[in-house]
Design a protein around this motif. Structure first.
Motif, PDB file in Angstrom:
ATOM      1  N   ALA A 160      36.946  35.822  33.936  1.00  0.00           N
ATOM      2  CA  ALA A 160      37.466  36.693  34.363  1.00  0.00           C
ATOM      3  C   ALA A 160      38.946  36.762  34.405  1.00  0.00           C
ATOM      4  N   GLN A 161      39.656  35.739  34.319  1.00  0.00           N
ATOM      5  CA  GLN A 161      40.830  35.302  33.647  1.00  0.00           C
ATOM      6  C   GLN A 161      41.028  35.482  32.968  1.00  0.00           C
ATOM      7  N   LYS A 162      40.693  35.085  31.971  1.00  0.00           N
ATOM      8  CA  LYS A 162      40.430  35.509  30.327  1.00  0.00           C
ATOM      9  C   LYS A 162      40.498  36.295  30.192  1.00  0.00           C
ATOM     10  N   LEU A 163      39.289  37.350  30.459  1.00  0.00           N
ATOM     11  CA  LEU A 163      38.907  38.744  30.394  1.00  0.00           C
ATOM     12  C   LEU A 163      40.243  39.698  30.765  1.00  0.00           C
ATOM     13  N   VAL A 164      41.420  38.738  31.881  1.00  0.00           N
ATOM     14  CA  VAL A 164      42.375  39.609  31.565  1.00  0.00           C
ATOM     15  C   VAL A 164      44.088  39.357  30.234  1.00  0.00           C
ATOM     16  N   SER A 165      43.703  37.917  31.280  1.00  0.00           N
ATOM     17  CA  SER A 165      44.544  37.084  29.809  1.00  0.00           C
ATOM     18  C   SER A 165      44.746  38.345  28.080  1.00  0.00           C
ATOM     19  N   GLY A 166      43.710  38.553  27.920  1.00  0.00           N
ATOM     20  CA  GLY A 166      43.571  38.942  26.853  1.00  0.00           C
ATOM     21  C   GLY A 166      43.762  40.520  26.976  1.00  0.00           C
ATOM     22  N   GLY A 167      43.554  41.020  27.473  1.00  0.00           N
ATOM     23  CA  GLY A 167      44.288  42.601  27.804  1.00  0.00           C
ATOM     24  C   GLY A 167      43.364  43.803  29.322  1.00  0.00           C
ATOM     25  N   ALA A 168      41.964  43.180  29.050  1.00  0.00           N
ATOM     26  CA  ALA A 168      41.463  44.130  30.177  1.00  0.00           C
ATOM     27  C   ALA A 168      42.374  44.467  31.593  1.00  0.00           C
ATOM     28  N   PRO A 169      42.658  45.351  31.716  1.00  0.00           N
ATOM     29  CA  PRO A 169      43.628  45.810  33.134  1.00  0.00           C
ATOM     30  C   PRO A 169      42.758  44.844  33.904  1.00  0.00           C
ATOM     31  N   HIS A 170      41.690  44.699  34.384  1.00  0.00           N
ATOM     32  CA  HIS A 170      41.230  43.916  35.761  1.00  0.00           C
ATOM     33  C   HIS A 170      39.662  43.963  35.260  1.00  0.00           C
ATOM     34  N   ALA A 171      39.455  42.187  35.839  1.00  0.00           N
ATOM     35  CA  ALA A 171      37.947  42.022  36.202  1.00  0.00           C
ATOM     36  C   ALA A 171      37.835  41.542  37.650  1.00  0.00           C
ATOM     37  N   PHE A 172      36.866  41.129  38.194  1.00  0.00           N
ATOM     38  CA  PHE A 172      35.750  40.941  39.229  1.00  0.00           C
ATOM     39  C   PHE A 172      35.701  39.657  38.863  1.00  0.00           C
ATOM     40  N   ALA A 173      36.188  38.571  39.416  1.00  0.00           N
ATOM     41  CA  ALA A 173      35.243  37.140  39.388  1.00  0.00           C
ATOM     42  C   ALA A 173      34.188  37.246  41.342  1.00  0.00           C
ATOM     43  N   LEU A 174      33.134  37.149  40.779  1.00  0.00           N
ATOM     44  CA  LEU A 174      31.625  36.748  41.987  1.00  0.00           C
ATOM     45  C   LEU A 174      31.595  35.934  41.808  1.00  0.00           C
ATOM     46  N   CYS A 175      32.422  34.325  42.548  1.00  0.00           N
ATOM     47  CA  CYS A 175      32.567  33.426  42.958  1.00  0.00           C
ATOM     48  C   CYS A 175      31.764  32.849  43.728  1.00  0.00           C
ATOM     49  N   ARG A 176      31.276  31.858  44.267  1.00  0.00           N
ATOM     50  CA  ARG A 176      30.710  31.107  45.054  1.00  0.00           C
ATOM     51  C   ARG A 176      30.161  29.847  43.803  1.00  0.00           C
ATOM     52  N   PRO A 177      30.745  28.980  45.165  1.00  0.00           N
ATOM     53  CA  PRO A 177      30.943  28.814  46.584  1.00  0.00           C
ATOM     54  C   PRO A 177      32.705  29.121  46.461  1.00  0.00           C
ATOM     55  N   PRO A 178      32.913  29.890  47.833  1.00  0.00           N
ATOM     56  CA  PRO A 178      34.837  30.183  46.790  1.00  0.00           C
ATOM     57  C   PRO A 178      35.213  28.800  47.342  1.00  0.00           C
ATOM     58  N   GLY A 179      36.547  28.882  47.104  1.00  0.00           N
ATOM     59  CA  GLY A 179      37.788  28.367  46.758  1.00  0.00           C
ATOM     60  C   GLY A 179      39.180  27.962  47.399  1.00  0.00           C
ATOM     61  N   HIS A 180      40.027  29.321  48.431  1.00  0.00           N
ATOM     62  CA  HIS A 180      40.725  29.328  48.922  1.00  0.00           C
ATOM     63  C   HIS A 180      41.122  27.851  49.629  1.00  0.00           C
ATOM     64  N   HIS A 181      39.991  27.656  50.649  1.00  0.00           N
ATOM     65  CA  HIS A 181      40.378  26.134  51.322  1.00  0.00           C
ATOM     66  C   HIS A 181      40.612  25.183  50.807  1.00  0.00           C
ATOM     67  N   ALA A 182      40.459  24.915  49.017  1.00  0.00           N
ATOM     68  CA  ALA A 182      40.644  23.793  49.159  1.00  0.00           C
ATOM     69  C   ALA A 182      41.612  23.301  47.631  1.00  0.00           C
ATOM     70  N   HIS A 183      42.344  22.155  49.048  1.00  0.00           N
ATOM     71  CA  HIS A 183      43.361  21.890  48.199  1.00  0.00           C
ATOM     72  C   HIS A 183      44.043  20.748  47.569  1.00  0.00           C
ATOM     73  N   ASP A 184      44.419  20.767  46.768  1.00  0.00           N
ATOM     74  CA  ASP A 184      44.208  19.775  45.340  1.00  0.00           C
ATOM     75  C   ASP A 184      43.260  18.445  45.804  1.00  0.00           C
ATOM     76  N   ASP A 185      43.628  18.155  46.881  1.00  0.00           N
ATOM     77  CA  ASP A 185      42.443  16.708  46.860  1.00  0.00           C
ATOM     78  C   ASP A 185      41.315  16.794  48.256  1.00  0.00           C
ATOM     79  N   LEU A 186      42.057  17.689  48.609  1.00  0.00           N
ATOM     80  CA  LEU A 186      40.672  17.812  49.464  1.00  0.00           C
ATOM     81  C   LEU A 186      39.622  19.432  49.632  1.00  0.00           C
ATOM     82  N   PHE A 187      38.990  18.962  50.199  1.00  0.00           N
ATOM     83  CA  PHE A 187      37.229  20.111  50.986  1.00  0.00           C
ATOM     84  C   PHE A 187      37.162  20.630  51.935  1.00  0.00           C
ATOM     85  N   GLY A 188      37.112  22.080  52.148  1.00  0.00           N
ATOM     86  CA  GLY A 188      36.460  21.791  53.312  1.00  0.00           C
ATOM     87  C   GLY A 188      36.585  23.566  53.554  1.00  0.00           C
ATOM     88  N   GLY A 189      36.003  24.535  54.653  1.00  0.00           N
ATOM     89  CA  GLY A 189      35.959  25.274  54.376  1.00  0.00           C
ATOM     90  C   GLY A 189      35.605  26.415  53.803  1.00  0.00           C
TER      91      GLY A 189
END
Length: 342
Positions: A138-167
């Motif tokens: 989805a990022q590459k779509l937007v980088s390529g000129g798409a005005p928007h995109a939706f990445a329907l991700c699972r598992p989620p990601g925002h609690h993952a640190h550079d070297d830690l999983f959780g949440g």
């Protein structure tokens, strides 16, 4: 709006987590995606495609090499040690304990996690890679000129640190996408995290950088997971000072409070003048979410989708969390419709 989604998310389905002193079926489960897909199709969001193969380059720039090796090989080590259950940490090196990775897989699990509700299964690594591939495609779509995109991700990601999983998070999808945008020529990236839980992993990854502005609206950490990051005085360090902004919201906060924080956040994003915006979309701010202290209504998700759209930035929306499963589709698609109809 083009949507990227992978059926490989099903590879990750732990059978239990510790909640309230009991071992329960995890809140983060495959059926979450079914409710979202059903609502997307009902409202004519039919441009849904699978991801391209994952380019590990941006992943390796975000995540520690030894941590990635652990995610890739940990299950084999776990089963070779004779364990028959799912990988769940028995102890973690908090406070005065040594920050040194053990050789035993039982110790490694604790070393590489920050919260012990999250299990690893035989399919977790495959699902985590597929989720990162969804965000990256989805990022590459937007980088390529798409005005928007939706990445329907699972598992989620925002609690993952550079070297830690959780949440429930293993690879930080939003951070990987931000790195992809930077590699594709974006000078400045903004990440707006609207999940009810603070994006502690994303904050930590970019805390000393000024090329990625991180803003999070979330339940106040005195009362809300992840508890130990997300305070208003966390503003970044070194070159990143001033480029980390948190809006902790007290329990019971409804849209009057939450929306005011969003308005201020949008003003700061506009002043930053990023080349692209990533939205870490968690819809667990909903009033009936089982692990949320906030009280947003269905219509509030439409409203804030429109407010984000008025920033008029190329926008990648990355799915994070939300556990009121019968409402997760409604609230997710409300955000998308609000964004598109603004």
């Amino acid at each position: 709006m083009q949507i990227i989604f992978s059926e490989d998310h099903r590879l990750h389905f732990p059978q239990g987590e510790i909640f309230g002193g009991e071992f329960v079926t995890p809140f983060e489960r495959p059926s979450r995606m079914e409710y979202i897909l059903r609502e997307l199709k009902a409202r004519k969001f039919t441009d849904i495609k699978p991801p391209s193969a994952l380019d590990m380059g941006p992943v390796r720039k975000i995540h520690d090499a030894d941590y990635l090796t652990f995610l890739e090989t940990g299950w084999a080590e776990w089963t070779a040690a004779g364990y028959r259950g799912e990988m769940l940490a028995a102890g973690v090196p908090n406070r005065s304990l040594r920050q040194k990775c053990p050789k035993s897989i039982d110790g490694k699990v604790g070393y590489y996690t920050h919260s012990v509700e999250t299990c690893i299964t035989a399919g977790t690594w495959g699902a985590a890679k597929a989720s990162a591939a969804v965000a990256q495609t989805a990022q590459k779509l937007v980088s390529g000129g798409a005005p928007h995109a939706f990445a329907l991700c699972r598992p989620p990601g925002h609690h993952a640190h550079d070297d830690l999983f959780g949440g429930y998070c293993f690879l930080n999808n939003a951070a990987i996408a931000a790195e992809g945008f930077r590699a594709s020529g974006a000078r400045k990236v903004a990440i707006l995290d609207v999940d009810v839980h603070h994006g502690n992993g994303t904050q930590d990854i970019f805390y000393q950088r000024n090329d990625v502005l991180f803003i999070s609206l979330h339940g106040a950490p005195e009362y809300t997971y992840p508890y130990f990051l997300g305070y208003a005085d966390e503003k970044g360090e070194g070159p990143g000072e001033g480029f980390n902004i948190n809006y902790p919201i007290p329990p019971g906060g409804a849209y009057d409070v939450w929306g005011a924080a969003l308005e201020d956040a949008c003003t700061k994003i506009a002043a930053y003048k990023p080349d692209v915006l990533i939205v870490s979309l968690g819809v667990d701010t909903f009033k009936l979410d089982p692990i949320s202290p906030l009280k947003l209504e269905h219509e509030d998700f439409t409203t804030y989708g429109g407010r984000i759209a008025r920033l008029k930035l190329p926008t990648l929306i990355v799915m994070e969390c939300g556990y009121a499963v019968e409402a997760i589709g409604i609230n997710t698609v409300n955000v998308l419709e609000g964004f598109l109809n603004a």
